[in-house]
Design a protein around this motif. Structure first.
Motif, PDB file in Angstrom:
ATOM      1  N   VAL A  39       0.839  -1.195   0.000  1.00 23.51           N
ATOM      2  CA  VAL A  39       0.000   0.000   0.000  1.00 23.51           C
ATOM      3  C   VAL A  39       0.875   1.246   0.000  1.00 23.51           C
ATOM      4  CG1 VAL A  39      -1.880  -1.188   1.188  1.00 23.51           C
ATOM      5  CG2 VAL A  39      -0.188   0.061   2.523  1.00 23.51           C
ATOM      6  N   SER A  40       0.324   2.347  -0.486  1.00 28.03           N
ATOM      7  CA  SER A  40       1.039   3.621  -0.480  1.00 28.03           C
ATOM      8  C   SER A  40       1.293   4.063   0.961  1.00 28.03           C
ATOM      9  CB  SER A  40       0.223   4.680  -1.219  1.00 28.03           C
ATOM     10  OG  SER A  40      -0.008   4.286  -2.561  1.00 28.03           O
ATOM     11  N   PRO A  41       2.359   4.816   1.208  1.00 31.36           N
ATOM     12  CA  PRO A  41       2.714   5.201   2.584  1.00 31.36           C
ATOM     13  C   PRO A  41       1.577   5.870   3.348  1.00 31.36           C
ATOM     14  CG  PRO A  41       4.503   5.742   1.083  1.00 31.36           C
ATOM     15  CD  PRO A  41       3.358   5.292   0.226  1.00 31.36           C
ATOM     16  N   GLN A  42       0.746   6.692   2.672  1.00 29.60           N
ATOM     17  CA  GLN A  42      -0.314   7.392   3.395  1.00 29.60           C
ATOM     18  C   GLN A  42      -1.420   6.460   3.874  1.00 29.60           C
ATOM     19  OE1 GLN A  42       0.408   7.728   0.192  1.00 29.60           O
ATOM     20  NE2 GLN A  42      -1.357   8.235  -1.086  1.00 29.60           N
ATOM     21  N   PHE A  43      -1.453   5.223   3.348  1.00 30.85           N
ATOM     22  CA  PHE A  43      -2.491   4.283   3.750  1.00 30.85           C
ATOM     23  C   PHE A  43      -1.972   3.174   4.659  1.00 30.85           C
ATOM     24  CE2 PHE A  43      -4.259   5.805  -0.387  1.00 30.85           C
ATOM     25  CZ  PHE A  43      -5.402   6.393   0.129  1.00 30.85           C
ATOM     26  N   LYS A  44      -0.690   3.222   5.017  1.00 32.01           N
ATOM     27  CA  LYS A  44      -0.143   2.171   5.870  1.00 32.01           C
ATOM     28  C   LYS A  44      -0.788   2.227   7.249  1.00 32.01           C
ATOM     29  CE  LYS A  44       4.100   0.037   7.514  1.00 32.01           C
ATOM     30  NZ  LYS A  44       5.576   0.057   7.542  1.00 32.01           N
ATOM     31  N   ILE A  45      -1.210   1.073   7.747  1.00 31.76           N
ATOM     32  CA  ILE A  45      -1.923   0.979   9.019  1.00 31.76           C
ATOM     33  C   ILE A  45      -0.947   0.570  10.124  1.00 31.76           C
ATOM     34  CG2 ILE A  45      -3.813  -0.157  10.247  1.00 31.76           C
ATOM     35  CD1 ILE A  45      -4.744   1.584   7.969  1.00 31.76           C
ATOM     36  N   PRO A  46      -0.945   1.253  11.293  1.00 23.90           N
ATOM     37  CA  PRO A  46      -0.096   0.817  12.415  1.00 23.90           C
ATOM     38  C   PRO A  46      -0.450  -0.612  12.814  1.00 23.90           C
ATOM     39  CG  PRO A  46      -1.010   3.000  12.816  1.00 23.90           C
ATOM     40  CD  PRO A  46      -1.708   2.467  11.602  1.00 23.90           C
ATOM     41  N   ASN A  47       0.565  -1.417  13.144  1.00 20.03           N
ATOM     42  CA  ASN A  47       0.283  -2.818  13.463  1.00 20.03           C
ATOM     43  C   ASN A  47      -0.530  -2.980  14.742  1.00 20.03           C
ATOM     44  OD1 ASN A  47       2.196  -2.327  15.443  1.00 20.03           O
ATOM     45  ND2 ASN A  47       3.851  -3.260  14.293  1.00 20.03           N
ATOM     46  N   SER A  48      -0.662  -1.926  15.548  1.00 17.78           N
ATOM     47  CA  SER A  48      -1.491  -2.017  16.749  1.00 17.78           C
ATOM     48  C   SER A  48      -2.976  -2.013  16.409  1.00 17.78           C
ATOM     49  CB  SER A  48      -1.185  -0.850  17.693  1.00 17.78           C
ATOM     50  OG  SER A  48      -1.385   0.387  17.040  1.00 17.78           O
ATOM     51  N   HIS A  49      -3.325  -1.689  15.149  1.00 19.29           N
ATOM     52  CA  HIS A  49      -4.731  -1.628  14.755  1.00 19.29           C
ATOM     53  C   HIS A  49      -5.127  -2.758  13.818  1.00 19.29           C
ATOM     54  CE1 HIS A  49      -4.381   2.143  16.676  1.00 19.29           C
ATOM     55  NE2 HIS A  49      -3.938   2.836  15.651  1.00 19.29           N
ATOM     56  N   THR A  50      -4.180  -3.585  13.381  1.00 16.34           N
ATOM     57  CA  THR A  50      -4.500  -4.635  12.424  1.00 16.34           C
ATOM     58  C   THR A  50      -5.031  -5.871  13.141  1.00 16.34           C
ATOM     59  OG1 THR A  50      -2.199  -5.407  12.482  1.00 16.34           O
ATOM     60  CG2 THR A  50      -2.790  -3.840  10.757  1.00 16.34           C
ATOM     61  N   VAL A  51      -5.520  -6.818  12.352  1.00 18.74           N
ATOM     62  CA  VAL A  51      -6.102  -8.045  12.902  1.00 18.74           C
ATOM     63  C   VAL A  51      -5.132  -9.195  12.668  1.00 18.74           C
ATOM     64  CG1 VAL A  51      -8.084  -9.604  12.844  1.00 18.74           C
ATOM     65  CG2 VAL A  51      -8.399  -7.169  12.364  1.00 18.74           C
ATOM     66  N   ALA A  52      -4.702  -9.846  13.726  1.00 15.93           N
ATOM     67  CA  ALA A  52      -3.759 -10.963  13.610  1.00 15.93           C
ATOM     68  C   ALA A  52      -4.295 -12.157  14.395  1.00 15.93           C
ATOM     69  CB  ALA A  52      -2.381 -10.562  14.139  1.00 15.93           C
ATOM     70  N   SER A  53      -4.578 -13.250  13.692  1.00 15.32           N
ATOM     71  CA  SER A  53      -5.066 -14.476  14.331  1.00 15.32           C
ATOM     72  C   SER A  53      -3.946 -15.508  14.298  1.00 15.32           C
ATOM     73  CB  SER A  53      -6.304 -15.002  13.604  1.00 15.32           C
ATOM     74  OG  SER A  53      -7.330 -14.041  13.613  1.00 15.32           O
ATOM     75  N   ILE A  54      -3.224 -15.613  15.400  1.00 14.61           N
ATOM     76  CA  ILE A  54      -2.050 -16.487  15.466  1.00 14.61           C
ATOM     77  C   ILE A  54      -2.418 -17.797  16.161  1.00 14.61           C
ATOM     78  CG2 ILE A  54       0.299 -16.716  16.345  1.00 14.61           C
ATOM     79  CD1 ILE A  54       0.468 -13.655  16.259  1.00 14.61           C
ATOM     80  N   LEU A  55      -2.100 -18.913  15.510  1.00 19.27           N
ATOM     81  CA  LEU A  55      -2.330 -20.233  16.084  1.00 19.27           C
ATOM     82  C   LEU A  55      -0.971 -20.892  16.328  1.00 19.27           C
ATOM     83  CD1 LEU A  55      -5.267 -21.525  13.860  1.00 19.27           C
ATOM     84  CD2 LEU A  55      -5.394 -20.597  16.177  1.00 19.27           C
ATOM     85  N   PHE A  56      -0.843 -21.539  17.469  1.00 20.61           N
ATOM     86  CA  PHE A  56       0.421 -22.162  17.819  1.00 20.61           C
ATOM     87  C   PHE A  56       0.359 -23.670  17.582  1.00 20.61           C
ATOM     88  CE2 PHE A  56       0.177 -18.246  20.264  1.00 20.61           C
ATOM     89  CZ  PHE A  56       1.388 -17.678  19.957  1.00 20.61           C
ATOM     90  N   ILE A  57       1.515 -24.277  17.578  1.00 27.05           N
ATOM     91  CA  ILE A  57       1.619 -25.705  17.308  1.00 27.05           C
ATOM     92  C   ILE A  57       0.903 -26.507  18.400  1.00 27.05           C
ATOM     93  CG2 ILE A  57       3.246 -27.618  17.070  1.00 27.05           C
ATOM     94  CD1 ILE A  57       3.185 -25.718  14.723  1.00 27.05           C
ATOM     95  N   ASP A  58       0.170 -27.510  17.986  1.00 20.39           N
ATOM     96  CA  ASP A  58      -0.523 -28.392  18.924  1.00 20.39           C
ATOM     97  C   ASP A  58       0.481 -29.385  19.509  1.00 20.39           C
ATOM     98  OD1 ASP A  58      -2.246 -30.022  20.324  1.00 20.39           O
ATOM     99  OD2 ASP A  58      -3.013 -31.048  18.537  1.00 20.39           O
ATOM    100  N   ILE A  59       0.708 -29.301  20.809  1.00 16.93           N
ATOM    101  CA  ILE A  59       1.669 -30.199  21.459  1.00 16.93           C
ATOM    102  C   ILE A  59       0.947 -31.172  22.390  1.00 16.93           C
ATOM    103  CG2 ILE A  59       3.602 -28.581  21.299  1.00 16.93           C
ATOM    104  CD1 ILE A  59       3.096 -27.847  24.220  1.00 16.93           C
ATOM    105  N   SER A  60      -0.342 -31.382  22.158  1.00 14.14           N
ATOM    106  CA  SER A  60      -1.122 -32.288  23.013  1.00 14.14           C
ATOM    107  C   SER A  60      -0.739 -33.748  22.792  1.00 14.14           C
ATOM    108  CB  SER A  60      -2.621 -32.104  22.765  1.00 14.14           C
ATOM    109  OG  SER A  60      -2.945 -32.384  21.413  1.00 14.14           O
ATOM    110  N   ARG A  61      -0.102 -34.034  21.639  1.00 16.34           N
ATOM    111  CA  ARG A  61       0.313 -35.411  21.339  1.00 16.34           C
ATOM    112  C   ARG A  61       1.832 -35.466  21.179  1.00 16.34           C
ATOM    113  NH1 ARG A  61      -2.841 -37.382  16.257  1.00 16.34           N
ATOM    114  NH2 ARG A  61      -1.788 -39.328  16.845  1.00 16.34           N
ATOM    115  N   ASN A  62       2.527 -35.070  22.207  1.00 14.97           N
ATOM    116  CA  ASN A  62       3.984 -35.084  22.171  1.00 14.97           C
ATOM    117  C   ASN A  62       4.521 -36.495  21.960  1.00 14.97           C
ATOM    118  OD1 ASN A  62       4.375 -32.305  22.605  1.00 14.97           O
ATOM    119  ND2 ASN A  62       3.978 -32.563  24.787  1.00 14.97           N
ATOM    120  N   TYR A  63       5.605 -36.587  21.205  1.00 16.69           N
ATOM    121  CA  TYR A  63       6.285 -37.845  20.904  1.00 16.69           C
ATOM    122  C   TYR A  63       5.446 -38.775  20.029  1.00 16.69           C
ATOM    123  CZ  TYR A  63       8.827 -36.142  24.982  1.00 16.69           C
ATOM    124  OH  TYR A  63       9.520 -35.366  25.866  1.00 16.69           O
ATOM    125  N   LEU A  64       4.335 -38.260  19.486  1.00 17.03           N
ATOM    126  CA  LEU A  64       3.485 -39.064  18.613  1.00 17.03           C
ATOM    127  C   LEU A  64       3.361 -38.384  17.262  1.00 17.03           C
ATOM    128  CD1 LEU A  64       0.590 -40.027  21.080  1.00 17.03           C
ATOM    129  CD2 LEU A  64       2.518 -41.468  20.366  1.00 17.03           C
TER     130      LEU A  64
END
Length: 345
Positions: free
Chosen positions: A63-88
């Motif tokens: 995007v052009s510089p005048q439309f860049k959005i601060p990262n404090s206002h963006t939407v981020a859906s982060i999922l972490f690795i499932d470790i419920s089945r360790n060693y499997l």
């Protein structure tokens, strides 16, 4: 089209850009993330938005510089690795970032080993194109960072018929690659197509690693709204805000005030001011009083905030005292709430 022109703003664009705010999401990514309808072709409003905000001659949707959005206002859906089945055997697609080489690794997590080394065995997949907007990968047939094939379990090798290259990666450097739970690997070509683009996955990972540091820099070096430095003995912050209608003032304005009190009940500092505004409201005045007071406090302060605004208290529990939700971006005062969240972080 008229609606886009009239209501175009941060609360709208922030939902359509990658987490760092520098690039417009592709229509494929928006569909996968369920921020737009999953039916029909690309609508005219998105084409209009693309022509409006994307920098000219940018094939990567920057995007052009005048439309860049601060990262404090963006939407981020982060999922972490499932470790419920360790060693499997528990295959799941992931992306990792190596801080030493500043390189990304996309692969399939085969087994997680949380004890002792806190790492995961991951197969290595290579992007079929240098274009970050694509999501096609091919199994690596072997590289310098691969572990010897003889040291890998034969049972695993049978289950991973497409993979030839494996390595160990720290769990702390991994997040789930945004894709559907069941992703088909083409055994004939040893290739796979993931749901989200590589550019979005990279941005999500970098946001996870570096956004807290960026907030810290932002709050301590620039963009402060208060030039007052309170002492660490502040225990209570009384805030108040009001809307001054046109007849009582030259223009419709907001007025805010706060008082800082120590544990013995002594007033340490008081501050008030008037803020001209095109869209003033008593609630916005109250939120600004809160924001200005918080910005005047030293780091690691622990205080009690006192207010008579029930609406502010209810919104606080929704937007600040809870995990981020995209609904906040529809709130008229979302920029003030986002700033408060950033200061508290």
């Amino acid at each position: 089209m008229k609606n886009v022109r009239n209501n175009f703003g941060t609360h709208f664009l922030a939902q359509l850009v990658i987490p760092c705010g520098s690039r417009l999401l592709s229509w494929k990514d928006l569909r996968f993330l369920k921020r737009v309808s999953n039916k029909g072709s690309v609508p005219a409003w998105f084409t209009f938005l693309f022509n409006l905000v994307v920098a000219s001659n940018s094939s990567s949707l920057f995007v052009s510089p005048q439309f860049k959005i601060p990262n404090s206002h963006t939407v981020a859906s982060i999922l972490f690795i499932d470790i419920s089945r360790n060693y499997l055997f528990n295959p799941q697609w992931a992306i990792s970032f190596n801080r030493n080489t500043n390189s990304f690794l996309v692969g399939r997590v085969i087994i997680t080993y949380p004890a002792l080394h806190n790492e995961a065995l991951i197969s290595h997949w290579i992007a079929s194109s240098v274009d970050d907007l694509l999501s096609e990968f091919s199994a690596c047939q072997g590289c310098a960072s691969a572990i010897p094939r003889s040291s890998t379990s034969k049972t695993l090798l049978k289950r991973c018929s497409s993979e030839k290259c494996f390595s160990y990666v720290l769990l702390s450097s991994l997040i789930r690659y945004p894709t559907k739970p069941r992703t088909y690997i083409h055994t004939e070509t040893h290739s796979v197509s993931l749901s989200a683009s590589l550019g979005y996955a990279k941005s999500l990972l970098l946001f996870h690693f570096f956004a807290p540091a960026r907030f810290f820099f932002m709050n301590n070096q620039v963009s402060r709204i208060s030039n007052i430095q309170l002492s660490s003995s502040v225990s209570t912050l009384y805030i108040d805000g009001s809307f001054l209608p046109f007849p009582s003032h030259s223009i419709p304005s907001m007025v805010y005030a706060w008082t800082a009190i120590d544990s013995d009940g002594f007033i340490l500092e008081s501050h008030y001011n008037t803020i001209p505004s095109l869209f003033p409201s008593a609630l916005r005045s109250e939120i600004f009083a809160l924001l200005h007071g918080l910005d005047s406090l030293p780091q690691n302060s622990k205080i009690t905030v006192t207010t008579d605004c029930a609406h502010l208290i209810s919104l606080w529990s929704t937007y600040v005292d809870a995990p981020f939700i995209p609904k906040m971006l529809k709130e008229f005062n979302h920029l003030l709430w986002s700033s408060a969240r950033a200061i508290i972080s």
